[in-house]
Motif scaffolding. Structure first.
Motif, PDB file in Angstrom:
ATOM      1  N   PHE A 170       0.786  -1.231   0.000  1.00 27.98           N
ATOM      2  CA  PHE A 170       0.000   0.000   0.000  1.00 27.98           C
ATOM      3  C   PHE A 170       0.823   1.290   0.000  1.00 27.98           C
ATOM      4  N   TYR A 171       2.141   1.222  -0.125  1.00 29.83           N
ATOM      5  CA  TYR A 171       2.979   2.387   0.103  1.00 29.83           C
ATOM      6  C   TYR A 171       3.635   2.900  -1.186  1.00 29.83           C
ATOM      7  N   LEU A 172       4.319   4.057  -1.079  1.00 33.79           N
ATOM      8  CA  LEU A 172       4.917   4.721  -2.241  1.00 33.79           C
ATOM      9  C   LEU A 172       5.797   3.779  -3.053  1.00 33.79           C
ATOM     10  N   GLN A 173       6.704   3.088  -2.366  1.00 39.52           N
ATOM     11  CA  GLN A 173       7.652   2.231  -3.073  1.00 39.52           C
ATOM     12  C   GLN A 173       6.958   1.107  -3.818  1.00 39.52           C
ATOM     13  N   HIS A 174       5.770   0.723  -3.336  1.00 35.51           N
ATOM     14  CA  HIS A 174       5.061  -0.382  -3.987  1.00 35.51           C
ATOM     15  C   HIS A 174       4.412   0.058  -5.294  1.00 35.51           C
ATOM     16  N   GLY A 175       4.038   1.334  -5.390  1.00 39.62           N
ATOM     17  CA  GLY A 175       3.578   1.868  -6.668  1.00 39.62           C
ATOM     18  C   GLY A 175       4.701   1.873  -7.683  1.00 39.62           C
TER      19      GLY A 175
ATOM     20  N   ASN B  42      -4.425   3.378  -3.806  1.00 39.82           N
ATOM     21  CA  ASN B  42      -4.510   4.623  -3.039  1.00 39.82           C
ATOM     22  C   ASN B  42      -3.549   5.658  -3.625  1.00 39.82           C
ATOM     23  N   ASP B  43      -3.573   6.870  -3.097  1.00 38.82           N
ATOM     24  CA  ASP B  43      -2.755   7.963  -3.634  1.00 38.82           C
ATOM     25  C   ASP B  43      -1.267   7.720  -3.462  1.00 38.82           C
ATOM     26  N   HIS B  44      -0.855   7.051  -2.384  1.00 36.86           N
ATOM     27  CA  HIS B  44       0.561   6.746  -2.201  1.00 36.86           C
ATOM     28  C   HIS B  44       1.074   5.873  -3.341  1.00 36.86           C
ATOM     29  N   VAL B  45       0.337   4.815  -3.627  1.00 45.91           N
ATOM     30  CA  VAL B  45       0.725   3.909  -4.708  1.00 45.91           C
ATOM     31  C   VAL B  45       0.699   4.645  -6.044  1.00 45.91           C
ATOM     32  N   ALA B  46      -0.275   5.534  -6.220  1.00 42.93           N
ATOM     33  CA  ALA B  46      -0.368   6.314  -7.462  1.00 42.93           C
ATOM     34  C   ALA B  46       0.869   7.194  -7.649  1.00 42.93           C
ATOM     35  N   LYS B  47       1.302   7.852  -6.578  1.00 48.65           N
ATOM     36  CA  LYS B  47       2.482   8.727  -6.671  1.00 48.65           C
ATOM     37  C   LYS B  47       3.742   7.933  -7.005  1.00 48.65           C
ATOM     38  N   GLY B  48       3.895   6.776  -6.365  1.00 45.01           N
ATOM     39  CA  GLY B  48       5.049   5.934  -6.678  1.00 45.01           C
ATOM     40  C   GLY B  48       5.039   5.473  -8.115  1.00 45.01           C
ATOM     41  N   ALA B  49       3.849   5.163  -8.622  1.00 43.79           N
ATOM     42  CA  ALA B  49       3.724   4.722 -10.016  1.00 43.79           C
ATOM     43  C   ALA B  49       4.084   5.841 -10.989  1.00 43.79           C
TER      44      ALA B  49
END
Length: 348
Positions: A237-242, A264-271
């Motif tokens: 669910f976190y940034l690095q996972h996106g 979620n937005d964290h995953v979106a930002k990482g992506a």
């Protein structure tokens, strides 16, 4: 000199909770006649006579609530705890926060505190009510030790969970619309004409992910669109996972999706960061939406199209239900699911 008996001793001899002994001493109507008779018999046999000060301490509310959260660094929990704390202060209650750090087990550098230990600590403390946010209760397979300690906690003091209702455990539950947020986000892409759509983020071991992936598949099926299993990446669910999810999609050396739904937005930002590192622009080359808004996403470039779960309403609802329980009403009327809304952005 023989040590005087305590309420805890009476509870153990009568095979009931401390709270039950307290209710008998204070003539609370919640106790059944059979249980009351058993406790009173033990009290008489042991010639137990609590002094007035002790009885006052038993019956008096401490105006303190406990919040058990699985990762306070997660923006979702930060928002929700802040809202609940605000509502608690308005109602005249203090809040004690227990952060287990169990939500991001694979990445956490902090010590993970067993939630069962926290439940025991709360039971032994003067806490009026408990609010549980995430943790073991969110997993598809909930540990048996957790279930047993949760049952004990619920038998002692009022408990409210923001999540899901487990069978055979007596607590109040405020549920979020875990499927509706995905349907809203995915249909937004479909209505814009995207046909090859992927899904990233979440953990296979968590029930939220299962519900959201099922809703994603249903939305594509309802639109008669092809589901490409390789375009569904469930990691966390976190940034690095996106970022890692996009790297995995690229490593497949196959056609990328035209659009992506992030959990979620964290995953979106990482992506988005990963796509930019590979010279893939959002939304020009690939579109992206998120199923869950986190504060600050509106200042991200590009501004993320996301679904707002209205945590401020969740916080108010939690406190409304808990206040009803604390007033000794046997049934707290639970509201319908909190409404969702789409925040249009620049990412699709």
């Amino acid at each position: 000199m023989k040590k005087p008996l305590t309420i805890k001793d009476i509870a153990e001899l009568a095979n009931v909770s401390i709270a039950t002994v307290s209710r008998v001493l204070n003539n609370n109507s919640w106790v059944s006649d059979k249980t009351r008779a058993r406790v009173e018999q033990v009290i008489q046999e042991q010639q137990f006579s609590p002094n007035l000060l002790a009885r006052g301490m038993i019956s008096k509310k401490t105006q303190t609530l406990a919040i058990v959260v699985s990762d306070i660094s997660n923006p979702y929990f930060v928002m929700l705890v802040a809202q609940i704390e605000n509502e608690s202060l308005r109602a005249g209650y203090k809040v004690t926060l227990y952060d287990t750090q169990s939500a991001n087990k694979s990445s956490s550098q902090s010590e993970i505190i067993p939630e069962e230990n926290i439940f025991n600590s709360i039971t032994d403390s003067q806490i009026d009510g408990v609010i549980i946010l995430g943790g073991n209760i969110d997993y598809n397979n909930v540990p048996e030790s957790y279930l047993q300690e949760l049952k004990k906690l619920c038998a002692t003091i009022p408990v409210i969970v923001v999540g899901r209702q487990l069978v055979d455990i007596d607590y109040s539950c405020v549920e979020r619309d875990q499927s509706g947020c995905v349907t809203l986000a995915t249909n937004h892409l479909i209505n814009k004409g995207y046909k090859r759509i992927g899904f990233i983020g979440g953990s296979k071991s968590v029930y939220i992910t299962r519900l959201r992936v099922e809703a994603f598949r249903d939305a594509l099926n309802n639109a008669n669109l092809t589901i490409v299993d390789n375009h569904i990446v469930q990691n966390n669910f976190y940034l690095q996972h996106g970022y890692e999810a996009v790297e995995k999609l690229l490593a497949q050396n196959s056609e990328l999706p035209e659009a992506i739904v992030a959990i979620n937005d964290h995953v979106a930002k990482g992506a988005i960061r990963a796509l930019k590192d590979h010279q893939i622009a959002v939304p020009e080359d690939i579109a992206l939406v998120s199923c869950e808004y986190f504060p600050g996403s509106e200042y991200f470039i590009p501004r993320i199209t996301t679904v707002n779960h209205h945590n401020e309403l969740i916080g108010k609802t939690v406190m409304q239900v808990l206040m009803t329980l604390l007033k000794d009403d046997e049934q707290a009327k639970l509201p319908e699911k909190i409404p969702l809304s789409l925040f249009p952005g620049e990412s699709c």
